[in-house]
Every structure is written in C-alpha cells, then in structure tokens.
Design an enzyme around this catalytic site. Structure first.
Site, PDB file in Angstrom:
ATOM      1  N   GLY A 107       0.838  -1.208   0.000  1.00  0.00           N
ATOM      2  CA  GLY A 107       0.000   0.000   0.000  1.00  0.00           C
ATOM      3  C   GLY A 107       0.860   1.240   0.000  1.00  0.00           C
ATOM      4  O   GLY A 107       2.000   1.212  -0.453  1.00  0.00           O
ATOM      5  N   CYS A 108       0.331   2.320   0.507  1.00  0.00           N
ATOM      6  CA  CYS A 108       1.027   3.612   0.548  1.00  0.00           C
ATOM      7  C   CYS A 108       2.119   3.572   1.603  1.00  0.00           C
ATOM      8  O   CYS A 108       1.840   3.554   2.784  1.00  0.00           O
ATOM      9  CB  CYS A 108       0.044   4.719   0.896  1.00  0.00           C
ATOM     10  N   VAL A 109       3.350   3.562   1.163  1.00  0.00           N
ATOM     11  CA  VAL A 109       4.446   3.541   2.129  1.00  0.00           C
ATOM     12  C   VAL A 109       5.250   4.800   1.996  1.00  0.00           C
ATOM     13  O   VAL A 109       6.136   5.080   2.704  1.00  0.00           O
ATOM     14  CB  VAL A 109       5.331   2.280   1.971  1.00  0.00           C
TER      15      VAL A 109
END
Length: 110
Positions: free
Chosen positions: A108-110
């Site tokens: 996901g959004c890292v």
C-alpha cells in the site's frame, strides 16, 4: 539473495528484506541498519520494537499512515509524526524500519 553474519547465512528477497522472519535478532537488525546507513539509537529501537509488536498482533507491516497514527497513540504527537520518523529513517520509515525490524515489505502507501 543473502548475506552472511557470524557464520550463518540469512536469505533475503531482492529488496533486502529477510525471507524467514524467525531469523531476526538484534545483531541481524544491526547489520541491516549498517547496510542501510542507519546508526541505531534508542529512538530507532523504539520504532523497530513497536513495528515488531504491531506485526505480531496484526500479522501485517503497517503502511506509513498507520505507523504514524499508532506511534502517536502510544508515544505522543512528537514521536507520532512524519518529520520525526523520517529523521530516524530517511529512506522511508515504513520501508526502512520494517527491513531493519526483519518484517516483510509493507504494501500500500508507504
């Protein structure tokens, strides 16, 4: 890929994350941190230990948004901030800290 430390070989994926989570120990974390150019302080260990506890409970490495939120809950707004975490882990707190903590790469959004 792999690396050797004290006569033991540790398997990693192409990005340098441990393949076998049970291979992790503080010595391995120190070696990975060194490879990442991170000088581990008490503050760094606090994040690594938090991530390991989080992973043990939820079986997932948190993306940065959740890491910040949960750190804020546990340690207060000063440590639960983007700026604080990036100061400790300039290559990305979720990615770099999870690698040092011996956890899988967050998705996901890292």
């Amino acid at each position: 890929m792999s690396f050797e430390l004290n006569g033991k070989v540790y398997e990693t994926d192409d990005d340098g994350y441990l393949v076998n989570l049970d291979d992790w120990n503080e010595e391995v974390a120190g070696y990975i941190a060194q490879q990442e150019g991170v000088d581990m302080t008490e503050a760094h260990w606090e994040v690594v230990n938090f991530l390991r506890d989080y992973y043990q409970e939820y079986k997932i490495a948190p993306m940065i948004k959740i890491l910040i939120k949960e750190m804020k809950k546990m340690f207060g707004p000063e440590k639960g901030s983007n700026a604080y975490l990036y100061q400790l882990y300039p290559a990305g707190p979720a990615l770099q800290a999870c690698k040092i903590a011996g956890l899988p790469k967050p998705t996901g959004c890292v």
